[in-house]
Design an enzyme around this catalytic site. Structure first.
Site, short mmCIF file in Angstrom:
data_model
loop_
_atom_site.label_atom_id
_atom_site.label_comp_id
_atom_site.label_asym_id
_atom_site.label_seq_id
_atom_site.Cartn_x
_atom_site.Cartn_y
_atom_site.Cartn_z
N ILE A 87 -17.85 25.05 25.58
CA ILE A 87 -18.46 26.30 24.81
C ILE A 87 -18.44 25.99 23.49
CG2 ILE A 87 -17.77 28.52 24.38
CD1 ILE A 87 -15.83 28.65 26.69
N TYR A 128 -9.74 36.10 24.68
CA TYR A 128 -9.77 34.80 25.03
C TYR A 128 -8.60 34.11 25.75
CZ TYR A 128 -12.16 30.24 25.20
OH TYR A 128 -12.78 28.98 25.48
N HIS A 184 -10.45 21.28 26.21
CA HIS A 184 -10.51 21.70 27.75
C HIS A 184 -11.84 22.61 27.65
CE1 HIS A 184 -10.38 24.05 31.36
NE2 HIS A 184 -9.79 23.38 31.57
N ASP A 185 -12.14 23.41 26.61
CA ASP A 185 -13.25 24.54 26.42
C ASP A 185 -14.12 24.12 25.69
OD1 ASP A 185 -11.79 25.83 28.60
OD2 ASP A 185 -11.54 27.70 27.14
N THR A 186 -13.95 22.90 24.97
CA THR A 186 -14.88 22.73 23.75
C THR A 186 -15.27 21.13 23.89
OG1 THR A 186 -12.84 22.19 22.62
CG2 THR A 186 -13.71 24.40 22.18
#
Length: 476
Positions: free
Chosen positions: A24, A173, A229-231
């Site tokens: 993201i 989030y 994980h999300d970046t």
């Protein structure tokens, strides 16, 4: 873990090339004023500091801290300027491997010596008579704790936790997930209050550093953006600059007898073997190794075996005693007298460790087999005995297992996916009654702790399994 030729052949037809996450576009922002500062962004209240046992001297180090980052191929991490600079301060393990995919099984393996066939990131709990590194540490009075960023309170057993998005302040989030908290999945930790409450949040970490009470063994998990994980690897680098670099200069965290293992749970790409960029940092790394590369074949089980060798511990009798997979970090092996297996570099003796869904076990609904007893003939790198918890059926060895069962084909769910309903929301253990529906509910919700139970301890859980699917599954 034994990998048969059949499994290796099967893996070639099942492997897939999909990333484990979709990054993201977010910009890093410090979640706190400093690593030693409490923060409302961490959500969890600040508790008192922990009490540790007296220092137990190790052969190579007196403190071992693991910090896990997420889902990154070796070459991607190696391209990061932050990791390049950190490698000059420690020793690079360039043949270090995760043991499977996806995330959760690797976290289980690192603390329990096995992933028990798990092939996904679902809600699981593992019965009370299956042991972890905690049993080995406590047997020698070595203090321990786990620190989980954005966990809402100590001992939280829920599937995940959603809160205000502190990066954007626009909506909510999910920063914390159970799948990255290996110890809480084991009932031998989650169902024992004194142990569960040593699974602590980052506000507690800040307090414990300031009070100089970081224990001798720690497992640290950043949240889903700070762990990458999300970046991206660059976002991780920003977090490491904010959080780890100052702590490397803090004697309350990093002493001259501290080893800090900075590693990844797995590669992002599933079709390559599972080599992950791993650094040993800290004052306990011998000065002559800093800036050097160690090409010995290591795995997540090596973190267990190295700790065992260092403190003269027993072993779990699982991956930590697998002679192919349990090489001890070379500088620890030298200090303890352990002899490694000689596998280095890109040797063909390195097995495929990117297998997903092909390993039978109690957490594999398609290839279900019971939990086995520890391998009593295994040799601990620490020289101690194989730890066998009370109530274990020692006759249930790998060679005595029934053929794998496809529970899904029989219309059954995995019994170990039922939430046992253990909660520490008020600081003491409360166990909720089973749901009338018999299916996990709020334990897998976004903001609540587990509220469904199939039993309160190992014996009740065993009764549930045998009673519901008797004749198909045997458990310890």
């Amino acid at each position: 873990m034994h990998v048969s030729p059949f499994v290796l052949t099967l893996a070639s037809t099942l492997a897939f090339a999909a990333p484990a996450f979709a990054a993201i576009a977010q910009s890093f922002a410090p979640p706190a004023a400093s690593p030693e500062s409490s923060s409302a962004n961490y959500t969890g209240q600040t508790n008192g500091t922990i009490t540790n046992t007296p220092l137990v001297k190790g052969k190579a180090f007196d403190r071992f801290i693991q910090i896990w980052i997420e889902n990154t191929d070796y070459d991607t991490a190696a391209s990061s300027p932050v990791f390049q600079n950190l490698s000059k301060e420690g020793v690079l393990f360039d043949q270090f491997y995760a043991v499977t995919h996806p995330s959760e099984p690797n976290y289980l393996a690192a603390v329990g010596g096995d992933f028990f066939g798990a092939a996904d990131d679902s809600f699981y709990h593992i019965p009370q008579n299956v042991s972890t590194i905690v049993d080995l540490l406590e047997a020698k009075n070595v203090s321990w704790a786990s620190y989980q960023e954005n966990m809402p309170y100590d001992g939280f057993t829920g599937f995940n936790f959603t809160q205000n998005n502190y990066l954007s302040n626009d909506g909510n989030y999910t920063y914390y997930v159970r799948k990255h908290n290996g110890l809480i999945v084991f009932d031998s930790v989650a169902n024992v209050s004194d142990r569960a409450l040593r699974i602590r949040n980052f506000n507690d970490f800040a307090n414990d550093v300031k009070a100089d009470v970081i224990p001798q063994w720690s497992f640290i998990t950043p949240n889903l953006v700070n762990d990458g994980h999300d970046t991206t690897i660059d976002f991780v680098g920003d977090w490491l600059n904010f959080w780890l670099l100052p702590l490397l200069q803090d004697p309350h965290f990093n002493t001259n007898r501290t080893v800090i293992l900075l590693t990844f749970d797995e590669t992002e790409t599933y079709t390559i073997n599972n080599r992950i960029y791993t650094l040993a940092l800290g004052g306990g790394v011998p000065a002559e190794l800093r800036g050097k590369t160690d090409s010995t074949f290591y795995t997540h089980y090596s973190a267990l075996s190295s700790v065992e060798a260092n403190w003269g511990l027993g072993a779990l009798g699982r991956g930590d005693t697998n002679a192919t997979l349990n090489n001890v970090f070379e500088f620890v092996a030298n200090a303890s007298g352990w002899k490694n297996n000689g596998i280095t570099g890109d040797s063909p003796a390195i097995p495929l460790l990117n297998l997903t869904g092909t390993i039978p076990g109690p957490l594999n609904v398609a290839l279900y087999q019971p939990f086995t007893a520890p391998n009593a003939s295994g040799i601990s790198p620490g020289g101690g005995p194989i730890f066998v918890a009370p109530g274990v059926n020692s006759a249930l060895t790998a060679t005595a297992l029934p053929a794998p069962v496809n529970l899904t084909a029989q219309g059954k769910s995995n019994p170990w996916s039922q939430d046992p309903g253990i909660s520490y929301a008020n600081g003491t253990k409360v166990i909720s009654p089973p749901s009338p529906s018999g299916s996990a509910s709020s334990g897998q919700g976004a903001t609540t702790n587990g509220a469904l139970g199939m039993g309160v301890d190992g014996s009740v859980l065993v009764c549930f399994v045998v009673g519901v699917i008797a004749g198909v599954i045997t458990v310890l």
